[in-house]
Design a protein around this motif. Structure first.
Motif, mmCIF file in Angstrom:
data_model
loop_
_atom_site.group_PDB
_atom_site.id
_atom_site.type_symbol
_atom_site.label_atom_id
_atom_site.label_comp_id
_atom_site.label_asym_id
_atom_site.label_seq_id
_atom_site.Cartn_x
_atom_site.Cartn_y
_atom_site.Cartn_z
ATOM 1 N N UNK A 247 2.457 -10.819 2.170
ATOM 2 C CA UNK A 247 3.160 -10.633 3.437
ATOM 3 C C UNK A 247 2.474 -9.675 4.403
ATOM 4 N N UNK A 248 1.738 -8.695 3.898
ATOM 5 C CA UNK A 248 1.189 -7.681 4.785
ATOM 6 C C UNK A 248 -0.330 -7.647 4.818
ATOM 7 N N UNK A 249 -0.969 -7.652 3.661
ATOM 8 C CA UNK A 249 -2.415 -7.451 3.628
ATOM 9 C C UNK A 249 -3.201 -8.695 4.022
ATOM 10 N N UNK A 250 -2.692 -9.884 3.750
ATOM 11 C CA UNK A 250 -3.453 -11.102 4.031
ATOM 12 C C UNK A 250 -3.343 -11.556 5.485
ATOM 13 N N UNK A 251 -2.475 -10.962 6.255
ATOM 14 C CA UNK A 251 -2.302 -11.344 7.657
ATOM 15 C C UNK A 251 -3.257 -10.555 8.539
ATOM 16 N N UNK A 252 -3.803 -11.199 9.552
ATOM 17 C CA UNK A 252 -4.802 -10.522 10.392
ATOM 18 C C UNK A 252 -4.226 -9.483 11.348
ATOM 19 N N UNK A 253 -2.962 -9.556 11.658
ATOM 20 C CA UNK A 253 -2.413 -8.627 12.647
ATOM 21 C C UNK A 253 -2.159 -7.256 12.030
ATOM 22 N N UNK A 254 -2.486 -6.254 12.785
ATOM 23 C CA UNK A 254 -2.224 -4.869 12.381
ATOM 24 C C UNK A 254 -1.505 -4.209 13.553
ATOM 25 N N UNK A 255 -0.278 -3.829 13.333
ATOM 26 C CA UNK A 255 0.510 -3.217 14.406
ATOM 27 C C UNK A 255 1.266 -2.013 13.860
ATOM 28 N N UNK A 256 2.156 -1.469 14.666
ATOM 29 C CA UNK A 256 2.872 -0.254 14.272
ATOM 30 C C UNK A 256 3.797 -0.517 13.087
ATOM 31 N N UNK A 257 4.339 -1.727 12.970
ATOM 32 C CA UNK A 257 5.221 -2.039 11.834
ATOM 33 C C UNK A 257 4.436 -2.019 10.524
ATOM 34 N N UNK A 258 3.226 -2.540 10.561
ATOM 35 C CA UNK A 258 2.364 -2.510 9.381
ATOM 36 C C UNK A 258 2.043 -1.066 8.992
ATOM 37 N N UNK A 259 1.678 -0.273 9.996
ATOM 38 C CA UNK A 259 1.353 1.136 9.731
ATOM 39 C C UNK A 259 2.568 1.889 9.187
ATOM 40 N N UNK B 144 5.109 0.587 7.514
ATOM 41 C CA UNK B 144 5.356 0.102 6.155
ATOM 42 C C UNK B 144 4.417 0.770 5.157
ATOM 43 N N UNK B 145 3.131 0.815 5.486
ATOM 44 C CA UNK B 145 2.144 1.401 4.581
ATOM 45 C C UNK B 145 2.399 2.895 4.400
ATOM 46 N N UNK B 146 2.681 3.590 5.495
ATOM 47 C CA UNK B 146 2.962 5.027 5.396
ATOM 48 C C UNK B 146 4.193 5.276 4.526
ATOM 49 N N UNK B 147 5.241 4.512 4.743
ATOM 50 C CA UNK B 147 6.467 4.696 3.977
ATOM 51 C C UNK B 147 6.248 4.396 2.495
ATOM 52 N N UNK B 148 5.511 3.360 2.211
ATOM 53 C CA UNK B 148 5.318 2.937 0.816
ATOM 54 C C UNK B 148 4.364 3.846 0.056
ATOM 55 N N UNK B 149 3.240 4.193 0.652
ATOM 56 C CA UNK B 149 2.206 4.890 -0.104
ATOM 57 C C UNK B 149 2.271 6.405 0.001
ATOM 58 N N UNK B 150 2.845 6.949 1.055
ATOM 59 C CA UNK B 150 3.063 8.400 1.088
ATOM 60 C C UNK B 150 4.088 8.775 0.015
ATOM 61 N N UNK B 151 5.105 7.954 -0.124
ATOM 62 C CA UNK B 151 6.102 8.210 -1.171
ATOM 63 C C UNK B 151 5.487 8.096 -2.561
ATOM 64 N N UNK B 152 4.623 7.119 -2.755
ATOM 65 C CA UNK B 152 3.970 6.962 -4.056
ATOM 66 C C UNK B 152 3.034 8.134 -4.349
ATOM 67 N N UNK B 153 2.239 8.519 -3.356
ATOM 68 C CA UNK B 153 1.289 9.617 -3.568
ATOM 69 C C UNK B 153 1.989 10.968 -3.730
ATOM 70 N N UNK B 154 3.171 11.106 -3.155
ATOM 71 C CA UNK B 154 3.894 12.372 -3.317
ATOM 72 C C UNK B 154 4.411 12.557 -4.738
#
Length: 68
Positions: A17-29, A31-41
């Protein structure tokens, strides 16, 4: 551990749903920040809980002082 299990279960959907799509916008950013900052914390908490603790002792002339 449950959150890591959840990441493992949902990672294939995330790739589709996210990585294979060519568009990169604020929603993608967001989503990634929410998902991986929580994981790295969780990494420091995991290390603090499961690695052996190091408790140095200072030898003084009069007595021993335990450092915390």
């Amino acid at each position: 551990m449950i959150s890591i299990y959840d990441y493992a279960l949902t990672f294939p959907s995330e790739v589709d749903l996210f990585w294979s799509r060519p568009r990169r916008n604020w929603a993608f950013a967001l989503f990634i920040a929410n998902r991986y900052v929580a994981l790295l914390s969780r990494v420091p908490v995991f290390l603090q809980n499961f690695l052996p603790s190091y408790n140095p002792v200072c030898v003084c002339p009069l007595h021993l002082i335990e450092l915390h």
